[in-house]
Write a protein that holds these residues in place. Structure first.
Motif, PDB file in Angstrom:
ATOM      1  N   UNK A   1       0.841  -1.214   0.000  1.00  0.00           N
ATOM      2  CA  UNK A   1       0.000   0.000   0.000  1.00  0.00           C
ATOM      3  C   UNK A   1       0.865   1.248   0.000  1.00  0.00           C
ATOM      4  N   UNK A   2       1.924   1.222   0.799  1.00  0.00           N
ATOM      5  CA  UNK A   2       2.803   2.389   0.859  1.00  0.00           C
ATOM      6  C   UNK A   2       3.478   2.635  -0.482  1.00  0.00           C
ATOM      7  N   UNK A   3       3.883   1.538  -1.148  1.00  0.00           N
ATOM      8  CA  UNK A   3       4.528   1.674  -2.453  1.00  0.00           C
ATOM      9  C   UNK A   3       3.583   2.252  -3.485  1.00  0.00           C
ATOM     10  N   UNK A   4       2.341   1.701  -3.519  1.00  0.00           N
ATOM     11  CA  UNK A   4       1.342   2.210  -4.458  1.00  0.00           C
ATOM     12  C   UNK A   4       1.033   3.667  -4.193  1.00  0.00           C
ATOM     13  N   UNK A   5       0.927   4.033  -2.927  1.00  0.00           N
ATOM     14  CA  UNK A   5       0.620   5.420  -2.566  1.00  0.00           C
ATOM     15  C   UNK A   5       1.736   6.348  -3.005  1.00  0.00           C
ATOM     16  N   UNK A   6       2.991   5.896  -2.793  1.00  0.00           N
ATOM     17  CA  UNK A   6       4.109   6.746  -3.179  1.00  0.00           C
ATOM     18  C   UNK A   6       4.189   6.917  -4.682  1.00  0.00           C
ATOM     19  N   UNK A   7       3.876   5.827  -5.434  1.00  0.00           N
ATOM     20  CA  UNK A   7       3.860   5.921  -6.894  1.00  0.00           C
ATOM     21  C   UNK A   7       2.769   6.856  -7.358  1.00  0.00           C
ATOM     22  N   UNK A   8       1.575   6.715  -6.743  1.00  0.00           N
ATOM     23  CA  UNK A   8       0.451   7.588  -7.108  1.00  0.00           C
ATOM     24  C   UNK A   8       0.780   9.037  -6.815  1.00  0.00           C
ATOM     25  N   UNK A   9       1.439   9.273  -5.683  1.00  0.00           N
ATOM     26  CA  UNK A   9       1.793  10.647  -5.347  1.00  0.00           C
ATOM     27  C   UNK A   9       2.821  11.191  -6.335  1.00  0.00           C
ATOM     28  N   UNK A  10       3.766  10.292  -6.716  1.00  0.00           N
ATOM     29  CA  UNK A  10       4.796  10.710  -7.653  1.00  0.00           C
ATOM     30  C   UNK A  10       4.235  11.014  -9.024  1.00  0.00           C
ATOM     31  N   UNK A  11       3.119  10.403  -9.363  1.00  0.00           N
ATOM     32  CA  UNK A  11       2.506  10.628 -10.666  1.00  0.00           C
ATOM     33  C   UNK A  11       1.439  11.713 -10.631  1.00  0.00           C
ATOM     34  N   UNK A  12       1.386  12.460  -9.538  1.00  0.00           N
ATOM     35  CA  UNK A  12       0.399  13.531  -9.435  1.00  0.00           C
ATOM     36  C   UNK A  12       0.584  14.519 -10.592  1.00  0.00           C
ATOM     37  N   UNK A  13      -0.525  14.902 -11.213  1.00  0.00           N
ATOM     38  CA  UNK A  13      -0.477  15.801 -12.368  1.00  0.00           C
ATOM     39  C   UNK A  13       0.049  17.165 -11.962  1.00  0.00           C
ATOM     40  N   UNK A  14       1.014  17.648 -12.723  1.00  0.00           N
ATOM     41  CA  UNK A  14       1.523  18.992 -12.526  1.00  0.00           C
ATOM     42  C   UNK A  14       1.191  19.806 -13.771  1.00  0.00           C
ATOM     43  N   UNK A  15       0.529  20.922 -13.575  1.00  0.00           N
ATOM     44  CA  UNK A  15      -0.037  21.705 -14.662  1.00  0.00           C
ATOM     45  C   UNK A  15       1.016  22.628 -15.270  1.00  0.00           C
ATOM     46  N   UNK A  16       1.054  22.645 -16.600  1.00  0.00           N
ATOM     47  CA  UNK A  16       1.868  23.639 -17.301  1.00  0.00           C
ATOM     48  C   UNK A  16       1.058  24.924 -17.445  1.00  0.00           C
ATOM     49  N   UNK A  17       1.746  25.990 -17.839  1.00  0.00           N
ATOM     50  CA  UNK A  17       1.057  27.267 -18.015  1.00  0.00           C
ATOM     51  C   UNK A  17       0.018  27.167 -19.124  1.00  0.00           C
ATOM     52  N   UNK A  18       0.363  26.509 -20.230  1.00  0.00           N
ATOM     53  CA  UNK A  18      -0.583  26.375 -21.340  1.00  0.00           C
ATOM     54  C   UNK A  18      -1.831  25.587 -20.905  1.00  0.00           C
ATOM     55  N   UNK A  19      -1.627  24.542 -20.105  1.00  0.00           N
ATOM     56  CA  UNK A  19      -2.759  23.756 -19.623  1.00  0.00           C
ATOM     57  C   UNK A  19      -3.649  24.591 -18.705  1.00  0.00           C
ATOM     58  N   UNK A  20      -3.038  25.406 -17.871  1.00  0.00           N
ATOM     59  CA  UNK A  20      -3.822  26.260 -16.967  1.00  0.00           C
ATOM     60  C   UNK A  20      -4.658  27.263 -17.755  1.00  0.00           C
ATOM     61  N   UNK A  21      -4.043  27.868 -18.774  1.00  0.00           N
ATOM     62  CA  UNK A  21      -4.771  28.853 -19.579  1.00  0.00           C
ATOM     63  C   UNK A  21      -5.937  28.192 -20.300  1.00  0.00           C
ATOM     64  N   UNK A  22      -5.681  27.049 -20.939  1.00  0.00           N
ATOM     65  CA  UNK A  22      -6.738  26.363 -21.681  1.00  0.00           C
ATOM     66  C   UNK A  22      -7.862  25.922 -20.747  1.00  0.00           C
ATOM     67  N   UNK A  23      -7.518  25.420 -19.581  1.00  0.00           N
ATOM     68  CA  UNK A  23      -8.545  24.964 -18.633  1.00  0.00           C
ATOM     69  C   UNK A  23      -9.371  26.142 -18.127  1.00  0.00           C
ATOM     70  N   UNK A  24      -8.699  27.257 -17.854  1.00  0.00           N
ATOM     71  CA  UNK A  24      -9.422  28.441 -17.375  1.00  0.00           C
ATOM     72  C   UNK A  24     -10.395  28.948 -18.427  1.00  0.00           C
TER      73      UNK A  24
END
Length: 483
Positions: A10-33
């Motif tokens: 569980x700890x390994x899966x959680x750490x992998x999931x946390x490591x794969x957390x989406x990080x937004x680029x500026x272009x993605x933020x603008x398009x989403x907004x």
């Protein structure tokens, strides 16, 4: 053992999931907004309303069509719908009608209303485009502020790691009698101050992320983060463009001017519409109506075959003076005839009317004249607003041009200052390591070096933003800005 393995999994899966957390680029933020911002969604409703208004304007050219049906019961002294005579009766009557009308002449008002609706639709579209540009800029500012906060935090954390090493070395030198204990206390005080700055900088990062998430209309603030991209200065060549060229281009491309121009055209169209109140109107109409009743349609009489006629009332005299009476049918009985069939009554009782109706305005308490004057005032007001928008745009472009040049100079100065502070810090560090300077002087040099790094990051992102503002004025679409 199994429980331990399960917990590790569980700890390994959680750490992998946390490591794969989406990080937004500026272009993605603008398009989403642009796709999810509530203000944009509200403004898009104005565009839908403008389309509905245009549909209303088109409908003014079409004839109307109305139908009506009525069914009623009468008891007591009421009018006989067949004879028109008042009778004491109990009946049921139905009536049906269809009417249609069309405005033929009204001073071209319908055409002008349609033109105005189209102008309003274009203005609503411009408003949405302007709002999208504003929101995209706000998102870019918020994004760059988060980047700046992260860069500042990295500088403080990195320098604190150096401070931790200096504490260990100073501890050894103090214990060896090389340095006074006051130097160790000074370094520890510097460390405490840097830890406070780390907490403050990390808090600034979180606040910046929350502000950016709000602009994007995101609900999950806790897991929101941006990509740690190292944005470079791009598009500096726009500073080679003269300010007057930027102003001329901005007048043709900026939605502020387009909206003001559109509002002026709408005001002029309103003036034309108000003047149509002086013209006569001509309407055409057509009506069809019929009725049906449960009243008896007549009386089936029986005449005496032996004496079919009897003398009635006097109707005149002869030349000899004899009275002449009428001969009336000798009715000895009869039966009432029930109502005719429903559709037969509709056919026999229908009627049609059609024609033209002319209405000529003569006097209406100066209502039309005053409305024209109000429209003329609105035209002058829209002209002033357009002129003010052009003046504001001119000032804004000059201000943006000046700010961009100042930001460039500030950025260049910050790079030079950092180079100098880095050399000064290295020199102070070397002297401190051999005991030629005290801890206070070393910590001050280190603080100046930290601030120079932070100032370089601040001036860099400010310079990037100022260039993007100029590019917008130069007609570059917000979705095509390069960072």
């Amino acid at each position: 053992m199994k429980k331990l393995l399960l917990l590790c999994f569980i700890a390994t899966v959680s750490s992998v999931a946390f490591g794969q957390q989406k990080k937004w680029t500026l272009q993605e933020c603008v398009q989403y907004a642009l796709a999810n911002n509530i203000s944009i969604q509200q403004t898009e409703l104005d565009l839908e309303s403008a389309a509905i208004d245009k549909s209303d304007a088109v409908g003014n050219f079409l004839p109307n069509l109305n139908g009506s049906a009525n069914n009623s019961w009468q008891t007591g002294l009421t009018q006989n719908v067949l004879t028109g005579v008042l009778e004491t009766q109990q009946t049921r009557n139905s009536s049906f009608s269809i009417s249609s009308g069309v405005r033929i002449i009204n001073g071209f008002r319908n055409h002008k209303v349609l033109d105005r609706a189209e102008l309003s639709r274009i203005a609503a579209d411009y408003n949405i485009s302007k709002l999208k540009d504003d929101i995209a800029l706000n998102v870019a500012v918020a994004y760059l502020q988060v980047l700046l906060a992260k860069e500042s935090a990295k500088v403080v954390v990195s320098q604190n790691a150096v401070t931790q090493q200096q504490i260990e070395r100073t501890q050894e030198l103090v214990e060896g009698g090389v340095l006074p204990r006051g130097d160790l206390l000074e370094i520890k005080a510097t460390n405490a101050n840097e830890i406070q700055r780390i907490v403050s900088s990390e808090n600034a990062v979180q606040i910046g992320l929350v502000n950016l998430a709000q602009l994007l209309n995101l609900k999950d603030f806790a897991n929101f983060d941006i990509a740690d991209a190292n944005y470079q200065v791009r598009g500096e060549e726009i500073l080679n463009t003269e300010a007057e060229v930027l102003i001329a281009t901005a007048k043709d491309t900026r939605y502020d001017i387009k909206i003001a121009t559109q509002n002026e055209e709408i005001a002029r169209k309103d003036l034309e519409i108000s003047k149509t109140g002086f013209f006569p109107t001509l309407d055409g109409f057509f009506n069809y109506n019929t009725r049906e009743s449960n009243r008896d349609s007549g009386f089936d009489v029986v005449i005496d075959p032996n004496e079919p006629f009897v003398q009635g009332n006097p109707i005149g005299v002869t030349e000899g003076g004899e009275v002449v009476n009428s001969l009336d049918p000798n009715i000895i009985g009869g039966n009432a005839i029930g109502p005719l069939p429903f559709f037969e009554q509709l056919y026999l009782n229908d009627g049609i009317s059609y024609g033209l109706s002319l209405n000529v305005p003569i006097f209406n308490g100066w209502s039309t004249r005053n409305q024209v004057k109000r429209s003329e005032v609105n035209v002058m007001r829209s002209e002033f607003q357009k002129e003010l928008a052009e003046q504001n745009l001119r000032v804004a472009v000059y201000q943006a041009y000046t700010d961009a040049k100042a930001a460039k100079e500030s950025y260049e100065a910050a790079k030079t200052a950092l180079e100098s502070q880095e050399l000064a810090y290295q020199y102070a560090k070397d002297r401190y390591d051999v005991g030629l300077t005290n801890a206070f002087d070393f910590s001050q040099s280190k603080l100046r070096y930290d601030n120079a790094q932070i100032e370089l990051a601040r001036s860099k992102y400010d310079y990037i933003f100022r260039i993007k503002v100029l590019e917008l004025y130069f007609g570059v679409p917000v979705t095509e800005l390069k960072f």
